[in-house]
Write a protein that holds these residues in place. Structure first.
Motif, PDB file in Angstrom:
ATOM      1  N   VAL A 200      -3.577  28.191  41.041  1.00  0.00           N
ATOM      2  CA  VAL A 200      -4.592  27.761  40.077  1.00  0.00           C
ATOM      3  C   VAL A 200      -5.996  28.039  40.608  1.00  0.00           C
ATOM      4  CG1 VAL A 200      -5.518  25.832  38.747  1.00  0.00           C
ATOM      5  CG2 VAL A 200      -3.045  26.013  39.106  1.00  0.00           C
ATOM      6  N   GLN A 204      -8.799  30.813  39.207  1.00  0.00           N
ATOM      7  CA  GLN A 204     -10.130  30.429  38.720  1.00  0.00           C
ATOM      8  C   GLN A 204     -11.189  31.385  39.249  1.00  0.00           C
ATOM      9  OE1 GLN A 204     -10.023  26.349  40.033  1.00  0.00           O
ATOM     10  NE2 GLN A 204      -9.490  25.563  38.006  1.00  0.00           N
ATOM     11  N   ASP A 227       5.483  25.319  34.413  1.00  0.00           N
ATOM     12  CA  ASP A 227       5.602  24.025  35.091  1.00  0.00           C
ATOM     13  C   ASP A 227       6.945  23.388  34.750  1.00  0.00           C
ATOM     14  OD1 ASP A 227       2.910  24.752  35.222  1.00  0.00           O
ATOM     15  OD2 ASP A 227       2.237  22.674  35.269  1.00  0.00           O
ATOM     16  N   THR A 247       0.058  24.951  33.848  1.00  0.00           N
ATOM     17  CA  THR A 247      -1.226  24.394  34.287  1.00  0.00           C
ATOM     18  C   THR A 247      -2.313  25.467  34.276  1.00  0.00           C
ATOM     19  OG1 THR A 247      -0.130  22.736  35.659  1.00  0.00           O
ATOM     20  CG2 THR A 247      -2.414  23.258  36.200  1.00  0.00           C
ATOM     21  N   VAL A 248      -1.962  26.672  34.713  1.00  0.00           N
ATOM     22  CA  VAL A 248      -2.928  27.778  34.697  1.00  0.00           C
ATOM     23  C   VAL A 248      -3.452  28.000  33.280  1.00  0.00           C
ATOM     24  CG1 VAL A 248      -3.162  30.284  34.922  1.00  0.00           C
ATOM     25  CG2 VAL A 248      -2.068  28.959  36.745  1.00  0.00           C
ATOM     26  N   ASN A 250      -3.643  25.965  30.867  1.00  0.00           N
ATOM     27  CA  ASN A 250      -4.446  24.827  30.417  1.00  0.00           C
ATOM     28  C   ASN A 250      -5.776  24.696  31.151  1.00  0.00           C
ATOM     29  OD1 ASN A 250      -3.019  23.435  28.301  1.00  0.00           O
ATOM     30  ND2 ASN A 250      -1.436  22.920  29.807  1.00  0.00           N
ATOM     31  N   GLU A 251      -5.832  25.145  32.405  1.00  0.00           N
ATOM     32  CA  GLU A 251      -6.996  24.811  33.240  1.00  0.00           C
ATOM     33  C   GLU A 251      -7.858  25.993  33.656  1.00  0.00           C
ATOM     34  OE1 GLU A 251      -5.860  22.436  36.574  1.00  0.00           O
ATOM     35  OE2 GLU A 251      -4.923  20.868  35.341  1.00  0.00           O
ATOM     36  N   VAL A 252      -7.372  27.224  33.486  1.00  0.00           N
ATOM     37  CA  VAL A 252      -8.160  28.389  33.901  1.00  0.00           C
ATOM     38  C   VAL A 252      -8.670  29.106  32.660  1.00  0.00           C
ATOM     39  CG1 VAL A 252      -8.194  30.540  35.193  1.00  0.00           C
ATOM     40  CG2 VAL A 252      -6.779  28.628  35.995  1.00  0.00           C
ATOM     41  N   PRO A 253      -9.958  29.027  32.379  1.00  0.00           N
ATOM     42  CA  PRO A 253     -10.499  29.694  31.183  1.00  0.00           C
ATOM     43  C   PRO A 253     -10.569  31.206  31.375  1.00  0.00           C
ATOM     44  CG  PRO A 253     -12.265  28.701  32.453  1.00  0.00           C
ATOM     45  CD  PRO A 253     -10.986  28.286  33.127  1.00  0.00           C
ATOM     46  N   ASN A 273      -2.504  26.425  25.042  1.00  0.00           N
ATOM     47  CA  ASN A 273      -3.967  26.399  25.051  1.00  0.00           C
ATOM     48  C   ASN A 273      -4.556  27.746  24.624  1.00  0.00           C
ATOM     49  OD1 ASN A 273      -6.499  25.170  25.489  1.00  0.00           O
ATOM     50  ND2 ASN A 273      -6.597  25.967  27.593  1.00  0.00           N
TER      51      ASN A 273
END
Length: 558
Positions: A200, A204, A227, A247-248, A250-253, A273
């Protein structure tokens, strides 16, 4: 190819042709870019089962090559071809190619070069034969190998995080990452030579860098999975998550699509996402195609007064194309012919005989000669008090008659070696309690039912050789092991014994974290599969009486 599959495949090609960009004087037409992906090839260059020594119709790069050719025709100048890792290890073909006596080019790399892959990603199994072998083999690749979260510290050049391609006037970045757990599974090969960072955090940075470098589309190709359910993923202190790709998303734009690998699943299309997720089936069984439709934005003034071209992704879709039913490429067959012949010579070699049938169908519910054979050879060859081995498959059958290398390779398919560690009685009991989690019990008394727990992968169930014990399924999880004895003596919590494990299990994977800090008595670099082959070759005849002692049981019988 059967008619139904032919119609489905033709529909995909027609869709690509119909939606292909058509320029007009009035405006620039939309552009469709496709990312065609394989993953976890594990040496399946051609449609051949080396264990059964017979043709296999449902997989192989030789068939994927035909699919790639069709996609290039359908989307000229708009296709990118990638692999998500684990291509250099996994079957007798890759094993033979890795041996020092093999003189030809690596058959997997030769095939991928001929298929004109644009990029690949390092998988954890790429490290199995060590960095020197990996460096030599990858030097022949005509495509870049990517690893944004891998840092070499041995002074040698590492692998780039990303590769950039111009497709249909659109600048596309392909970023590669691999599971950090390779550092655990191949610690002996990688320790003090490289580091594999958290996926992750690495993405980023890498995605931000790719956008800054002008990428208008960013695709992540990951040797890591979605996940898992909460609590199902193995954890070790200081080791980043094995499978974090949900998670990537969801969390890495800044990511448009992700190709998922490593877990041997198949996903035609999922969206998390707003990120398109696809996963092709392992062993070159299918190709995943991610299609991105882009429209050109109005011109924006760029440097020196020039207009800067930008694009917006308007639509995404995923498709799975099965390899089954596609013709094998003669080019790939010819390139792999020498390695194929060498692999067949190796696997069909007769190493001994047996007068009885050996079966693994009940080896997870009762003590059997076929698993005791593995454990006993591990224990004797290493000098340990006890040996532990997984039951990799419950579908192994060695009939009476000649015993071949292929049959032993099917029984023990992994290139594991022995690591002897020092365990206390408390640790060994905890170790076997973890193994006993394989059984899920519902109901009580006459209504009691036992089945494998779907949260526990079958090859994470371990069996001891050289010890006596009972798995009591009437007791609570974590307190099922009773009567644990070694050398005829009850094992006290403070007793200390030498236990032969595989290097994989000694790393703590599969929930066996209690052994990570166990003192290592010795690392036996001999491959377990080769030890089994040598044992049969020496004895000439494989007899249950030479290995089998019924020493464990389940109550009530499962």
């Amino acid at each position: 190819m059967n008619s139904r599959r032919a119609v489905a495949w033709a529909g995909i090609i027609v869709a690509l042709l119909v939606l292909a960009p058509r320029a007009s004087a009035a405006q620039v037409a939309p552009v469709e870019i496709i990312i065609a992906a394989t993953t976890d090839i594990h040496g399946r260059v051609r449609g051949w089962d080396y264990f059964a020594d017979t043709a296999e119709g449902g997989r192989g790069l030789s068939r994927v090559s035909t699919i790639f050719d069709s996609l290039r025709t359908a989307a000229p100048g708009r296709a990118i071809f990638v692999d998500a890792g684990d291509f250099l290890q996994g079957n007798p073909l890759t094993y033979v190619a890795s041996r020092t006596g093999f003189a030809g080019p690596n058959p997997v790399i030769a095939a991928m070069n001929a298929m004109k892959y644009d990029a690949g990603v390092l998988g954890n199994h790429e490290f199995n034969y060590g960095l020197p072998y990996l460096d030599r083999t990858l030097a022949a690749a005509t495509f870049p190998l990517l690893a944004a979260n891998v840092r070499r510290i041995d002074g040698k050049r590492g692998w780039p995080p990303a590769a950039f391609f111009d497709r249909g006037g659109v600048r596309v970045a392909i970023i590669g990452v691999t599971t950090p757990w390779a550092m655990v599974w191949d610690k002996l090969n990688l320790d003090k030579k490289l580091e594999i960072d958290d996926i992750v955090a690495s993405l980023q940075r890498a995605v931000k860098d790719a956008r800054a470098a002008g990428a208008q589309v960013v695709v992540v190709v990951a040797h890591a999975g979605f996940d898992p359910p909460a609590g199902a993923d193995a954890t070790l202190p200081g080791v980043a998550t094995e499978n974090p790709m949900s998670t990537v998303a969801n969390e890495v734009p800044g990511i448009d699509a992700i190709v998922v690998g490593h877990t041997h699943g198949q996903v035609a299309e999922a969206t998390i996402n707003g990120v398109l997720m696809v996963q092709p089936r392992n062993w070159a069984t299918s190709v995943a195609v991610a299609t991105l439709r882009l429209e050109r934005n109005p011109p924006v003034a760029g440097p020196a007064g020039r207009d800067a071209t930008t694009w917006t992704v308007m639509a995404k879709r995923g498709t799975i194309i099965p390899s089954a039913g596609h013709a094998e490429s003669q080019t790939i067959l010819d390139l792999s012919a020498a390695a194929h012949a060498a692999a067949r010579t190796y696997t069909t070699t007769t190493i001994g005989r047996t007068a009885v049938a050996w079966r693994s169908d009940s080896s997870r519910t009762r003590d059997t000669p076929i698993i005791d054979f593995i454990g006993d050879v591990m224990r004797r060859s290493s000098g340990a008090d006890v040996a532990s081995t997984a039951v990799f498959s419950t579908h192994i059958r060695i009939p009476p008659g000649p015993v071949t290398v292929a049959q032993i390779a099917q029984l023990y398919p992994y290139d594991n070696f022995i690591r002897v560690v020092r365990m206390s009685g408390t640790m060994l009991k905890a170790y076997m309690e973890q193994s006993a989690r394989y059984f899920k019990v519902t109901g009580t008394g006459d209504a009691m039912r036992v089945a494998p727990d779907p949260a526990v992968i079958g090859f994470n169930y371990e069996v001891l050789s050289g010890a006596e014990y009972t798995i009591d399924l009437t007791r609570a999880v974590g307190d099922r092991i009773s009567g644990l004895r070694v050398n005829g003596k009850a094992l006290a919590p403070t007793d200390s014994i030498n236990v032969a494990l595989t290097n994989y299990r000694a790393s703590g994977t599969g929930g066996y974290g209690m052994v990570v800090d166990a003192p290592v008595v010795r690392d036996n670099q001999a491959e377990i599969r080769q030890l089994l082959i040598d044992e049969i070759s020496k004895r000439k005849e494989l007899k249950p009486a030479d290995f089998f002692t019924e020493s464990w049981r389940i109550t009530p019988p499962a």
